[in-house]
Design a protein around this motif. Sequence first.
Motif, PDB file in Angstrom:
ATOM      1  N   GLY A  10      29.241  29.604   9.449  1.00  0.00           N
ATOM      2  CA  GLY A  10      28.267  30.021  10.457  1.00  0.00           C
ATOM      3  C   GLY A  10      26.864  29.546  10.113  1.00  0.00           C
ATOM      4  O   GLY A  10      26.124  29.075  10.984  1.00  0.00           O
ATOM      5  N   GLU A  11      26.503  29.656   8.844  1.00  0.00           N
ATOM      6  CA  GLU A  11      25.185  29.191   8.417  1.00  0.00           C
ATOM      7  C   GLU A  11      25.072  27.680   8.594  1.00  0.00           C
ATOM      8  O   GLU A  11      24.071  27.179   9.093  1.00  0.00           O
ATOM      9  CB  GLU A  11      24.931  29.569   6.951  1.00  0.00           C
ATOM     10  CG  GLU A  11      23.557  29.117   6.494  1.00  0.00           C
ATOM     11  CD  GLU A  11      23.416  28.984   4.996  1.00  0.00           C
ATOM     12  OE1 GLU A  11      22.281  29.100   4.521  1.00  0.00           O
ATOM     13  OE2 GLU A  11      24.419  28.728   4.310  1.00  0.00           O
ATOM     14  N   GLN A  12      26.107  26.954   8.201  1.00  0.00           N
ATOM     15  CA  GLN A  12      26.087  25.492   8.337  1.00  0.00           C
ATOM     16  C   GLN A  12      25.960  25.076   9.802  1.00  0.00           C
ATOM     17  O   GLN A  12      25.228  24.143  10.126  1.00  0.00           O
ATOM     18  CB  GLN A  12      27.348  24.877   7.726  1.00  0.00           C
ATOM     19  CG  GLN A  12      27.373  24.947   6.217  1.00  0.00           C
ATOM     20  CD  GLN A  12      28.716  24.540   5.629  1.00  0.00           C
ATOM     21  OE1 GLN A  12      29.724  24.466   6.325  1.00  0.00           O
ATOM     22  NE2 GLN A  12      28.726  24.291   4.330  1.00  0.00           N
ATOM     23  N   GLY A  13      26.656  25.789  10.691  1.00  0.00           N
ATOM     24  CA  GLY A  13      26.576  25.485  12.123  1.00  0.00           C
ATOM     25  C   GLY A  13      25.176  25.693  12.672  1.00  0.00           C
ATOM     26  O   GLY A  13      24.665  24.870  13.438  1.00  0.00           O
ATOM     27  N   LEU A  14      24.535  26.800  12.278  1.00  0.00           N
ATOM     28  CA  LEU A  14      23.162  27.056  12.740  1.00  0.00           C
ATOM     29  C   LEU A  14      22.192  26.024  12.178  1.00  0.00           C
ATOM     30  O   LEU A  14      21.302  25.553  12.889  1.00  0.00           O
ATOM     31  CB  LEU A  14      22.715  28.464  12.346  1.00  0.00           C
ATOM     32  CG  LEU A  14      23.239  29.599  13.210  1.00  0.00           C
ATOM     33  CD1 LEU A  14      22.729  30.946  12.691  1.00  0.00           C
ATOM     34  CD2 LEU A  14      22.852  29.434  14.660  1.00  0.00           C
ATOM     35  N   ARG A  15      22.349  25.667  10.912  1.00  0.00           N
ATOM     36  CA  ARG A  15      21.463  24.648  10.312  1.00  0.00           C
ATOM     37  C   ARG A  15      21.628  23.297  11.004  1.00  0.00           C
ATOM     38  O   ARG A  15      20.658  22.583  11.226  1.00  0.00           O
ATOM     39  CB  ARG A  15      21.715  24.520   8.810  1.00  0.00           C
ATOM     40  CG  ARG A  15      21.254  25.732   8.036  1.00  0.00           C
ATOM     41  CD  ARG A  15      21.042  25.454   6.563  1.00  0.00           C
ATOM     42  NE  ARG A  15      20.723  26.654   5.839  1.00  0.00           N
ATOM     43  CZ  ARG A  15      19.533  27.262   5.832  1.00  0.00           C
ATOM     44  NH1 ARG A  15      18.537  26.745   6.511  1.00  0.00           N
ATOM     45  NH2 ARG A  15      19.339  28.357   5.136  1.00  0.00           N
ATOM     46  N   LYS A  16      22.870  22.959  11.352  1.00  0.00           N
ATOM     47  CA  LYS A  16      23.146  21.696  12.048  1.00  0.00           C
ATOM     48  C   LYS A  16      22.488  21.705  13.430  1.00  0.00           C
ATOM     49  O   LYS A  16      21.868  20.718  13.833  1.00  0.00           O
ATOM     50  CB  LYS A  16      24.662  21.510  12.159  1.00  0.00           C
ATOM     51  CG  LYS A  16      25.088  20.171  12.667  1.00  0.00           C
ATOM     52  CD  LYS A  16      26.604  20.056  12.627  1.00  0.00           C
ATOM     53  CE  LYS A  16      27.067  18.734  13.163  1.00  0.00           C
ATOM     54  NZ  LYS A  16      28.522  18.619  13.148  1.00  0.00           N
ATOM     55  N   GLU A  17      22.621  22.825  14.159  1.00  0.00           N
ATOM     56  CA  GLU A  17      22.003  22.933  15.483  1.00  0.00           C
ATOM     57  C   GLU A  17      20.479  22.856  15.372  1.00  0.00           C
ATOM     58  O   GLU A  17      19.816  22.191  16.178  1.00  0.00           O
ATOM     59  CB  GLU A  17      22.407  24.241  16.153  1.00  0.00           C
ATOM     60  CG  GLU A  17      21.822  24.383  17.550  1.00  0.00           C
ATOM     61  CD  GLU A  17      22.164  25.702  18.237  1.00  0.00           C
ATOM     62  OE1 GLU A  17      21.596  25.944  19.312  1.00  0.00           O
ATOM     63  OE2 GLU A  17      22.981  26.485  17.707  1.00  0.00           O
ATOM     64  N   LEU A  18      19.915  23.525  14.365  1.00  0.00           N
ATOM     65  CA  LEU A  18      18.465  23.507  14.157  1.00  0.00           C
ATOM     66  C   LEU A  18      17.976  22.083  13.890  1.00  0.00           C
ATOM     67  O   LEU A  18      16.983  21.642  14.474  1.00  0.00           O
ATOM     68  CB  LEU A  18      18.096  24.432  12.993  1.00  0.00           C
ATOM     69  CG  LEU A  18      16.622  24.562  12.664  1.00  0.00           C
ATOM     70  CD1 LEU A  18      15.858  25.193  13.829  1.00  0.00           C
ATOM     71  CD2 LEU A  18      16.426  25.404  11.400  1.00  0.00           C
ATOM     72  N   GLU A  19      18.686  21.366  13.046  1.00  0.00           N
ATOM     73  CA  GLU A  19      18.321  19.984  12.729  1.00  0.00           C
ATOM     74  C   GLU A  19      18.391  19.103  13.982  1.00  0.00           C
ATOM     75  O   GLU A  19      17.507  18.292  14.225  1.00  0.00           O
ATOM     76  CB  GLU A  19      19.252  19.441  11.636  1.00  0.00           C
ATOM     77  CG  GLU A  19      18.921  18.037  11.200  1.00  0.00           C
ATOM     78  CD  GLU A  19      17.537  17.886  10.591  1.00  0.00           C
ATOM     79  OE1 GLU A  19      16.920  16.810  10.788  1.00  0.00           O
ATOM     80  OE2 GLU A  19      17.053  18.839   9.953  1.00  0.00           O
ATOM     81  N   HIS A  20      19.431  19.307  14.799  1.00  0.00           N
ATOM     82  CA  HIS A  20      19.579  18.534  16.036  1.00  0.00           C
ATOM     83  C   HIS A  20      18.421  18.822  17.000  1.00  0.00           C
ATOM     84  O   HIS A  20      17.854  17.902  17.595  1.00  0.00           O
ATOM     85  CB  HIS A  20      20.920  18.859  16.708  1.00  0.00           C
ATOM     86  CG  HIS A  20      21.119  18.175  18.016  1.00  0.00           C
ATOM     87  ND1 HIS A  20      21.424  16.837  18.113  1.00  0.00           N
ATOM     88  CD2 HIS A  20      21.031  18.635  19.287  1.00  0.00           C
ATOM     89  CE1 HIS A  20      21.522  16.502  19.389  1.00  0.00           C
ATOM     90  NE2 HIS A  20      21.291  17.579  20.125  1.00  0.00           N
ATOM     91  N   LEU A  21      18.063  20.091  17.139  1.00  0.00           N
ATOM     92  CA  LEU A  21      16.968  20.460  18.036  1.00  0.00           C
ATOM     93  C   LEU A  21      15.649  19.839  17.578  1.00  0.00           C
ATOM     94  O   LEU A  21      14.876  19.344  18.391  1.00  0.00           O
ATOM     95  CB  LEU A  21      16.828  21.982  18.120  1.00  0.00           C
ATOM     96  CG  LEU A  21      17.904  22.719  18.911  1.00  0.00           C
ATOM     97  CD1 LEU A  21      17.777  24.219  18.707  1.00  0.00           C
ATOM     98  CD2 LEU A  21      17.827  22.381  20.387  1.00  0.00           C
ATOM     99  N   LYS A  22      15.405  19.882  16.266  1.00  0.00           N
ATOM    100  CA  LYS A  22      14.131  19.378  15.741  1.00  0.00           C
ATOM    101  C   LYS A  22      14.057  17.852  15.722  1.00  0.00           C
ATOM    102  O   LYS A  22      12.995  17.294  15.977  1.00  0.00           O
ATOM    103  CB  LYS A  22      13.900  19.906  14.315  1.00  0.00           C
ATOM    104  CG  LYS A  22      13.489  21.360  14.283  1.00  0.00           C
ATOM    105  CD  LYS A  22      13.200  21.780  12.854  1.00  0.00           C
ATOM    106  CE  LYS A  22      12.562  23.154  12.799  1.00  0.00           C
ATOM    107  NZ  LYS A  22      12.259  23.544  11.410  1.00  0.00           N
ATOM    108  N   SER A  23      15.179  17.186  15.422  1.00  0.00           N
ATOM    109  CA  SER A  23      15.121  15.730  15.259  1.00  0.00           C
ATOM    110  C   SER A  23      15.507  14.946  16.508  1.00  0.00           C
ATOM    111  O   SER A  23      15.139  13.790  16.635  1.00  0.00           O
ATOM    112  CB  SER A  23      16.015  15.296  14.097  1.00  0.00           C
ATOM    113  OG  SER A  23      17.357  15.624  14.370  1.00  0.00           O
ATOM    114  N   VAL A  24      16.240  15.557  17.450  1.00  0.00           N
ATOM    115  CA  VAL A  24      16.680  14.827  18.646  1.00  0.00           C
ATOM    116  C   VAL A  24      16.075  15.416  19.922  1.00  0.00           C
ATOM    117  O   VAL A  24      15.378  14.721  20.663  1.00  0.00           O
ATOM    118  CB  VAL A  24      18.232  14.819  18.739  1.00  0.00           C
ATOM    119  CG1 VAL A  24      18.682  14.122  20.007  1.00  0.00           C
ATOM    120  CG2 VAL A  24      18.840  14.154  17.520  1.00  0.00           C
TER     121      VAL A  24
END
Length: 158
Positions: A10-24
Amino acid sequence: MNKVPMTVAGEQGLRKELEHLKSVERPQVINAIAEAREHGDLKENAEYHAAREQQGFIEGRIQEIEGKLSASQVIDVTKLPKTGKVIFGVTVELINLQDDEEVRYRIVGEDEADIKEGRISVTSPIARALIGKEEGDTVLVRTPGGDVEYEIAGVEHL
């Protein structure tokens, strides 16, 4: 601030989504706003207003995820001793005593829950009834559709 339980996945999924929102997503909406500004009058510019609204959604979601991650307590169930007891993060195999139907659920944090994937929230009625019980126990779950009795057939630390 209350800590919110979360699995490693769950933590990895949220971090991945956060990175996508910030970088893309964020750079795309900034470019869309800049492009819409070039079209002239901002009062009657639908593209500009749509891009600004999208920016608001993205920034809101970024703040929401950052807040959840800062308040999370990540629990790696694979590192906990296997006692046969139902705790947060375990996968539970249940047998419905009324119709002998077998079901498997993984008890996860609220944000990770997805019944179609077999993941139930730790705050759901069934998870609350199961927490603290052991393999072989019989559990009565009060649901909106009526009471259901389950036997805990197995507890796995996956």
